[in-house]
Design a protein around this motif. Sequence first.
Motif, mmCIF file in Angstrom:
data_model
loop_
_atom_site.group_PDB
_atom_site.id
_atom_site.type_symbol
_atom_site.label_atom_id
_atom_site.label_comp_id
_atom_site.label_asym_id
_atom_site.label_seq_id
_atom_site.Cartn_x
_atom_site.Cartn_y
_atom_site.Cartn_z
ATOM 1 N N TRP A 97 35.139 15.255 -11.191
ATOM 2 C CA TRP A 97 34.422 14.006 -11.378
ATOM 3 C C TRP A 97 35.068 12.856 -10.620
ATOM 4 O O TRP A 97 34.427 11.870 -10.314
ATOM 5 C CB TRP A 97 34.367 13.649 -12.858
ATOM 6 C CG TRP A 97 35.733 13.458 -13.478
ATOM 7 C CD1 TRP A 97 36.538 14.431 -13.964
ATOM 8 C CD2 TRP A 97 36.437 12.230 -13.629
ATOM 9 N NE1 TRP A 97 37.717 13.888 -14.425
ATOM 10 C CE2 TRP A 97 37.667 12.545 -14.227
ATOM 11 C CE3 TRP A 97 36.147 10.899 -13.338
ATOM 12 C CZ2 TRP A 97 38.612 11.573 -14.528
ATOM 13 C CZ3 TRP A 97 37.088 9.932 -13.638
ATOM 14 C CH2 TRP A 97 38.312 10.280 -14.224
ATOM 15 N N THR A 98 36.381 12.987 -10.335
ATOM 16 C CA THR A 98 37.173 11.831 -9.930
ATOM 17 C C THR A 98 36.636 11.150 -8.681
ATOM 18 O O THR A 98 36.341 9.954 -8.697
ATOM 19 C CB THR A 98 38.626 12.255 -9.667
ATOM 20 O OG1 THR A 98 39.013 13.121 -10.698
ATOM 21 C CG2 THR A 98 39.524 11.077 -9.610
ATOM 22 N N ALA A 99 36.487 11.947 -7.597
ATOM 23 C CA ALA A 99 36.133 11.323 -6.332
ATOM 24 C C ALA A 99 34.777 10.628 -6.435
ATOM 25 O O ALA A 99 34.623 9.477 -6.005
ATOM 26 C CB ALA A 99 36.113 12.373 -5.239
ATOM 27 N N ASP A 100 33.796 11.284 -7.057
ATOM 28 C CA ASP A 100 32.460 10.705 -7.151
ATOM 29 C C ASP A 100 32.460 9.440 -7.996
ATOM 30 O O ASP A 100 31.899 8.418 -7.615
ATOM 31 C CB ASP A 100 31.494 11.726 -7.751
ATOM 32 C CG ASP A 100 31.270 12.884 -6.809
ATOM 33 O OD1 ASP A 100 31.863 12.862 -5.722
ATOM 34 O OD2 ASP A 100 30.527 13.798 -7.173
ATOM 35 N N SER A 101 33.112 9.517 -9.169
ATOM 36 C CA SER A 101 33.093 8.353 -10.042
ATOM 37 C C SER A 101 33.842 7.186 -9.419
ATOM 38 O O SER A 101 33.413 6.048 -9.520
ATOM 39 C CB SER A 101 33.724 8.679 -11.386
ATOM 40 O OG SER A 101 32.987 9.682 -12.004
#
Lengths: 103, 474
Positions: free
Chosen positions: B223-227
């Motif tokens: 989730w990290t990069a997108d969020s």
Amino acid sequence: MNIPAEYLLILSAVLFFIGVFGFFTRRNLVSLLISTEMMLNAVDINFAVFNAYCHPGHLEGYIFSLFGIGVAAAETAVAIAIIINVYRNFHSIHIKRLKNLKY
Amino acid sequence: MNYIQFFEMRPEVCLLGIYLIIFMYDLIATGSSRRVFHPLVCILTAALVVLTLGDRSHFTLFGGMYESNAIIVFMKSLLSFGALLVIMQSHKWISNSDSYHKQGEFYVLLLSTLVGMFFMISARHFLLLFIGIELASLPLACLVAFDKYRHNSAEAGVKYILSSMFASAIMLYGISFLYGTTGTLYFEDMAARMTGLPIQIFALVMFFAGMGFKISLVPFHFWTADSYQGAPTSVTAYLSVISKGAAVFTLFTVLTRVFAPMTEHWNLIICLTVVASITAANLMAIKQQDLKRFMAFSSISQAGYLMLAVIGGKATGMTSLVYYLIVYMVANMAVFAIIESVEWQIGAPAKRANFNGFYKSNPKLTFIMTLALFSLAGIPPFAGFFSKFFVFMNAFSAGAWIVVFIALLNTVISLYYYLLIVKAMYMKESAQPLERIKSDPYTRISLTICTVGIVLLGVCSFIYSGIDSIAFGL
């Protein structure tokens, strides 16, 4: 107390892993939400079963279940609000449409 | 029931008071009095940083559910300081026409995540820990999706909330087995009844996975990069430092308090995730063009370095963890403040190419950005070197020398991609260089604080020894 604890634990484990499976295979945001809700409910069953069968006499497990239900409701409310916002922006809640951000 | 106990939780009570003042002000203030809203919030948050520092004694409340001691109080003050930096940097974004009417909501949501983090790091009972984690992550989802009319923000928000629900379900499943095998939810009692059954090891893995989502360690980082890319830049800064720092600190306390009898098991898990996070994130970061996405991968690898401090669970580990967090906070906040200024200047997400020839038009910002990137990479005169050194030293003394070796190799890779930006700023020519950026006074103050921090934290050894004297561990 006629049902053995194992049956209930197997029920909750099955429910949990149906949720995990659904989370990875479904392609609709609301289905994903339902899957995570199933996982949270499996946890609530687990706590209630452990309290009733393994540690009767005090109420920690039941209380945890109650809090779990409340927090899951709050999470669902926020998630639904965000999903509605996604629908307004993308006119769809299918995961295929969410491709602005990717590797 | 002794209700006076509530007032002994001084940081939380102060924070709730400030929260209510801001909430009421948002309701009441109209017209021109709204113009002082932002300075008011800044002053109140600065007051919070000072007020939390007051009581440094060790005590427990509510039958041992809540614990406070010197390092926890320091950590709370540090988190409020980070929130202050975020609020200061958000001025330009929050006062533009799209989000001006939602100004109060932003502060209130931000402060309520802060309450959650305070409870997270003070919790000595799994119920309080769970409530704290949820209170910290639910408003954060709203913050990530704050820019309602931007597609990226909505997409990032939904990705964040669904992964965070998934993570908390996994973590709770682990906790339920811990409860089943020990019959208690208090950390102390649980540790005493921990027998190392396979099901407890399973619970440990589930719990670690759940916290790994919040910290964004590698197998749980999707989730990290997108969020990070989709969220408003100020919120990304908040996610990458403060939320992550609180989660690592909580994981440290739970591992040392509850899972103390299983040290060799969790040491192994941490070693594996650290190696995976640092290596994978570094390799992914090299090819990123979007700066926020780049910083997301950088923050995953920094999370790996942070987790090095948890190996062994000793008091020196906690010292190096908190020290690393301070240093990481000032450096990362400086980078995000500059990214935000550049974004406002070009009116679009900042790419690495936008920094070409940045030195010609904005020498001061270039200088600060260079300092911050050098500190993140760990180049000697700056604080980043010392924080990395202490973290490595802790992992080495815990016997994880292979992990330390791999992490050292990765430092070289990270140096490469941080220097790519420095190179773009100083050496590359650009057809359309950016104009001179005129930052608002709030951003200037916060950048000054960050720069002073980057330079001084490495020099002033009393900070490290001060933390060392109050840290606790196994």
